[in-house]
Design a protein around this motif. Structure first.
Motif, PDB file in Angstrom:
ATOM      1  N   MET A   1       0.836  -1.192   0.000  1.00 11.77           N
ATOM      2  CA  MET A   1       0.000   0.000   0.000  1.00 11.77           C
ATOM      3  C   MET A   1       0.876   1.249   0.000  1.00 11.77           C
ATOM      4  SD  MET A   1      -2.981   1.073   2.699  1.00 11.77           S
ATOM      5  CE  MET A   1      -4.040  -0.223   2.085  1.00 11.77           C
ATOM      6  N   LYS A   2       0.376   2.300  -0.656  1.00 10.72           N
ATOM      7  CA  LYS A   2       1.086   3.574  -0.691  1.00 10.72           C
ATOM      8  C   LYS A   2       0.206   4.639  -0.071  1.00 10.72           C
ATOM      9  CE  LYS A   2       3.626   2.303  -4.880  1.00 10.72           C
ATOM     10  NZ  LYS A   2       3.799   2.551  -6.332  1.00 10.72           N
ATOM     11  N   LEU A   3       0.684   5.245   1.003  1.00 10.85           N
ATOM     12  CA  LEU A   3      -0.075   6.228   1.765  1.00 10.85           C
ATOM     13  C   LEU A   3       0.342   7.634   1.382  1.00 10.85           C
ATOM     14  CD1 LEU A   3       0.273   4.613   5.319  1.00 10.85           C
ATOM     15  CD2 LEU A   3      -1.452   4.114   3.564  1.00 10.85           C
ATOM     16  N   ILE A   4      -0.630   8.505   1.150  1.00 10.89           N
ATOM     17  CA  ILE A   4      -0.356   9.903   0.833  1.00 10.89           C
ATOM     18  C   ILE A   4      -1.216  10.795   1.712  1.00 10.89           C
ATOM     19  CG2 ILE A   4       0.263   9.453  -1.570  1.00 10.89           C
ATOM     20  CD1 ILE A   4      -2.571  10.511  -2.332  1.00 10.89           C
ATOM     21  N   LYS A   5      -0.860  12.078   1.745  1.00 17.23           N
ATOM     22  CA  LYS A   5      -1.747  13.101   2.261  1.00 17.23           C
ATOM     23  C   LYS A   5      -1.817  14.198   1.209  1.00 17.23           C
ATOM     24  CE  LYS A   5      -1.897  14.249   6.551  1.00 17.23           C
ATOM     25  NZ  LYS A   5      -1.536  14.722   7.919  1.00 17.23           N
ATOM     26  N   PHE A   6      -2.998  14.780   1.058  1.00 12.42           N
ATOM     27  CA  PHE A   6      -3.208  15.716  -0.034  1.00 12.42           C
ATOM     28  C   PHE A   6      -4.020  16.910   0.452  1.00 12.42           C
ATOM     29  CE2 PHE A   6      -6.911  13.060   0.153  1.00 12.42           C
ATOM     30  CZ  PHE A   6      -7.977  13.886  -0.185  1.00 12.42           C
ATOM     31  N   GLY A   7      -3.877  18.021  -0.270  1.00 13.70           N
ATOM     32  CA  GLY A   7      -4.651  19.204   0.056  1.00 13.70           C
ATOM     33  C   GLY A   7      -3.772  20.398   0.370  1.00 13.70           C
ATOM     34  N   LYS A   8      -4.404  21.500   0.675  1.00 14.45           N
ATOM     35  CA  LYS A   8      -3.691  22.726   0.980  1.00 14.45           C
ATOM     36  C   LYS A   8      -2.890  22.582   2.270  1.00 14.45           C
ATOM     37  CE  LYS A   8      -7.079  25.723  -1.301  1.00 14.45           C
ATOM     38  NZ  LYS A   8      -8.043  26.852  -1.123  1.00 14.45           N
ATOM     39  N   LEU A   9      -1.842  23.384   2.392  1.00 15.85           N
ATOM     40  CA  LEU A   9      -0.986  23.358   3.571  1.00 15.85           C
ATOM     41  C   LEU A   9      -1.814  23.533   4.838  1.00 15.85           C
ATOM     42  CD1 LEU A   9       1.965  23.347   4.609  1.00 15.85           C
ATOM     43  CD2 LEU A   9       1.918  25.840   4.454  1.00 15.85           C
ATOM     44  N   GLY A  10      -1.660  22.596   5.769  1.00 18.21           N
ATOM     45  CA  GLY A  10      -2.382  22.643   7.021  1.00 18.21           C
ATOM     46  C   GLY A  10      -3.772  22.051   6.963  1.00 18.21           C
ATOM     47  N   GLN A  11      -4.225  21.639   5.764  1.00 18.16           N
ATOM     48  CA  GLN A  11      -5.556  21.069   5.606  1.00 18.16           C
ATOM     49  C   GLN A  11      -5.500  19.707   4.916  1.00 18.16           C
ATOM     50  OE1 GLN A  11      -8.262  23.910   3.752  1.00 18.16           O
ATOM     51  NE2 GLN A  11      -7.140  25.624   4.627  1.00 18.16           N
ATOM     52  N   GLU A  12      -4.357  19.040   5.001  1.00 19.11           N
ATOM     53  CA  GLU A  12      -4.168  17.793   4.271  1.00 19.11           C
ATOM     54  C   GLU A  12      -5.056  16.675   4.808  1.00 19.11           C
ATOM     55  OE1 GLU A  12      -0.111  19.949   4.290  1.00 19.11           O
ATOM     56  OE2 GLU A  12      -1.727  19.547   5.738  1.00 19.11           O
ATOM     57  N   LYS A  13      -5.502  15.830   3.897  1.00 24.96           N
ATOM     58  CA  LYS A  13      -6.313  14.660   4.230  1.00 24.96           C
ATOM     59  C   LYS A  13      -5.572  13.390   3.820  1.00 24.96           C
ATOM     60  CE  LYS A  13     -10.707  17.035   3.291  1.00 24.96           C
ATOM     61  NZ  LYS A  13     -11.945  16.984   2.456  1.00 24.96           N
ATOM     62  N   PRO A  14      -5.885  12.257   4.470  1.00 22.72           N
ATOM     63  CA  PRO A  14      -5.227  11.006   4.092  1.00 22.72           C
ATOM     64  C   PRO A  14      -5.791  10.426   2.795  1.00 22.72           C
ATOM     65  CG  PRO A  14      -6.759  10.633   5.895  1.00 22.72           C
ATOM     66  CD  PRO A  14      -6.722  12.113   5.667  1.00 22.72           C
ATOM     67  N   GLY A  15      -4.887   9.814   2.033  1.00 20.46           N
ATOM     68  CA  GLY A  15      -5.274   9.154   0.799  1.00 20.46           C
ATOM     69  C   GLY A  15      -4.375   7.967   0.540  1.00 20.46           C
ATOM     70  N   VAL A  16      -4.628   7.293  -0.561  1.00 15.91           N
ATOM     71  CA  VAL A  16      -3.803   6.162  -0.981  1.00 15.91           C
ATOM     72  C   VAL A  16      -3.565   6.259  -2.484  1.00 15.91           C
ATOM     73  CG1 VAL A  16      -4.579   4.611   0.846  1.00 15.91           C
ATOM     74  CG2 VAL A  16      -5.813   4.655  -1.339  1.00 15.91           C
ATOM     75  N   ILE A  17      -2.523   5.594  -2.924  1.00 13.76           N
ATOM     76  CA  ILE A  17      -2.282   5.418  -4.350  1.00 13.76           C
ATOM     77  C   ILE A  17      -2.566   3.971  -4.694  1.00 13.76           C
ATOM     78  CG2 ILE A  17      -0.556   5.453  -6.192  1.00 13.76           C
ATOM     79  CD1 ILE A  17       0.871   7.685  -4.721  1.00 13.76           C
ATOM     80  N   ILE A  18      -3.409   3.758  -5.688  1.00 15.38           N
ATOM     81  CA  ILE A  18      -3.704   2.423  -6.205  1.00 15.38           C
ATOM     82  C   ILE A  18      -3.433   2.451  -7.692  1.00 15.38           C
ATOM     83  CG2 ILE A  18      -5.429   0.616  -6.491  1.00 15.38           C
ATOM     84  CD1 ILE A  18      -6.907   1.797  -4.074  1.00 15.38           C
ATOM     85  N   GLY A  19      -2.506   1.621  -8.143  1.00 16.32           N
ATOM     86  CA  GLY A  19      -2.062   1.737  -9.527  1.00 16.32           C
ATOM     87  C   GLY A  19      -1.357   3.065  -9.700  1.00 16.32           C
ATOM     88  N   GLU A  20      -1.827   3.871 -10.621  1.00 15.35           N
ATOM     89  CA  GLU A  20      -1.252   5.203 -10.833  1.00 15.35           C
ATOM     90  C   GLU A  20      -2.185   6.299 -10.339  1.00 15.35           C
ATOM     91  OE1 GLU A  20       1.863   5.629 -11.974  1.00 15.35           O
ATOM     92  OE2 GLU A  20       1.991   3.438 -11.973  1.00 15.35           O
ATOM     93  N   LYS A  21      -3.298   5.930  -9.711  1.00 16.53           N
ATOM     94  CA  LYS A  21      -4.292   6.914  -9.323  1.00 16.53           C
ATOM     95  C   LYS A  21      -4.300   7.139  -7.813  1.00 16.53           C
ATOM     96  CE  LYS A  21      -7.357   6.115 -13.275  1.00 16.53           C
ATOM     97  NZ  LYS A  21      -8.750   5.778 -13.710  1.00 16.53           N
ATOM     98  N   ARG A  22      -4.727   8.341  -7.427  1.00 13.33           N
ATOM     99  CA  ARG A  22      -4.805   8.730  -6.025  1.00 13.33           C
ATOM    100  C   ARG A  22      -6.262   8.737  -5.571  1.00 13.33           C
ATOM    101  NH1 ARG A  22      -1.256  14.310  -6.692  1.00 13.33           N
ATOM    102  NH2 ARG A  22       0.702  13.367  -7.404  1.00 13.33           N
ATOM    103  N   TYR A  23      -6.494   8.246  -4.354  1.00 11.15           N
ATOM    104  CA  TYR A  23      -7.854   8.170  -3.830  1.00 11.15           C
ATOM    105  C   TYR A  23      -7.920   8.730  -2.420  1.00 11.15           C
ATOM    106  CZ  TYR A  23      -8.662   5.026  -7.775  1.00 11.15           C
ATOM    107  OH  TYR A  23      -8.750   4.486  -9.035  1.00 11.15           O
TER     108      TYR A  23
END
Length: 283
Positions: A1-23
């Motif tokens: 599994m690949k874990l990411i966080k996304f969003g504006k600085l200080g407002q990031e939310k958790p996400g994942v990468i599956i294949g080449e896409k982010r969720y």
């Protein structure tokens, strides 16, 4: 599994990468923090993402550092023989440890801000380890059981602050923006052999660092076990494992350092790449 966080600085939310896409998984996970890594939340997330219709994240969305601010960042210095040689330092008999302030953490593609009064801001591509289970006095044989994942890190360093201003290295390691982490945390099952990963770094398109984790002086299990003899490692803590040759301090015929307008790119096999544009403080 690949874990990411996304969003504006200080407002990031958790996400994942599956294949080449982010969720987006913010409806399943509050944050990638100590509570998340300490329990079975990672395993639950793996099972839940297969049963949920996850919202896709635009590739244009900013990525933040892929974890909440940890209790500590512990760094291992001079952990590649070629880097020790280029800095004219002896090969360490034991790991050299120092701290890096967690306030230095930024997203993988955020700007690097050269601090006030800096003349020697330097780059260091490094493999970092994220702790997944509390570790105290762990054996080398069991050390990898305490790993949640691996992540790309640029251990920026102000060499004048670090070497010429007396005291510990922490002063040259902890300036704001000096710890871009990510783009993602890869869980151990994503990495075939953590001790055979190419790591590289470019400045303005020129390759300056090109190494392999097979050349670590102290490997990952040894480093984790060693550190745990002196302090408790908490879930979410970051251990960054050293850099190969090619830093600014080691350039020949004489050292040179980053300046505004430079572009730093770096990557590690299986852990993606990141890019930082260099700016001055207040720009």
């Amino acid at each position: 599994m690949k874990l990411i966080k996304f969003g504006k600085l200080g407002q990031e939310k958790p996400g994942v990468i599956i294949g080449e896409k982010r969720y987006d998984v913010s409806h399943l996970v509050k944050d990638y923090d100590e509570n998340f890594f300490s329990g079975d939340a990672l395993e639950r997330l793996k099972s839940e993402i297969n049963t949920h219709n996850l919202p896709e994240i635009s590739s244009e969305e900013r990525l933040g550092a892929p974890l909440a601010r940890p209790s500590k960042i512990i760094c291992v210095g001079l952990n590649y023989k070629d880097h020790a040689a280029e800095t004219s330092a002896p090969i360490p008999e034991e790991p050299i440890l120092f701290f890096k302030a967690t306030s230095a953490i930024v997203g993988p593609n955020d700007d690097l801000i050269i601090p006030k009064n800096s003349t020697k801001t330097d780059w260091e591509v490094e493999l970092a380890v994220v702790i997944g289970k509390k570790a105290s006095y762990v054996s080398e044989e069991n050390a990898l059981e305490h790993v949640a994942g691996y992540v790309l890190h640029n251990d920026y360093s102000e060499r004048a602050f670090q070497i010429e201003r007396n005291g510990q290295w922490v002063k040259g390691k902890s300036c704001d923006t000096f710890a871009p982490i990510g783009p993602f945390i890869a869980t151990p099952d994503e990495i075939e052999d953590v001790h055979n990963l190419r790591l590289w770094l470019k400045v303005n398109g020129k390759i300056l660092q090109d190494g392999n984790t097979s050349n670590l002086i102290f490997n990952i299990p040894f480093v984790l076990s060693y550190i745990s003899q002196f302090m408790t490692l908490l879930p979410g803590d970051v251990i960054t494992t050293g850099t190969p040759a090619g830093v600014g301090l080691g350039q020949k015929p004489e050292p040179w350092y980053l300046k505004p307008g430079d572009v730093v790119e770096l990557g590690i096999d299986g852990l993606g790449s990141s890019t930082q544009k260099v700016k001055t403080h207040g720009e």
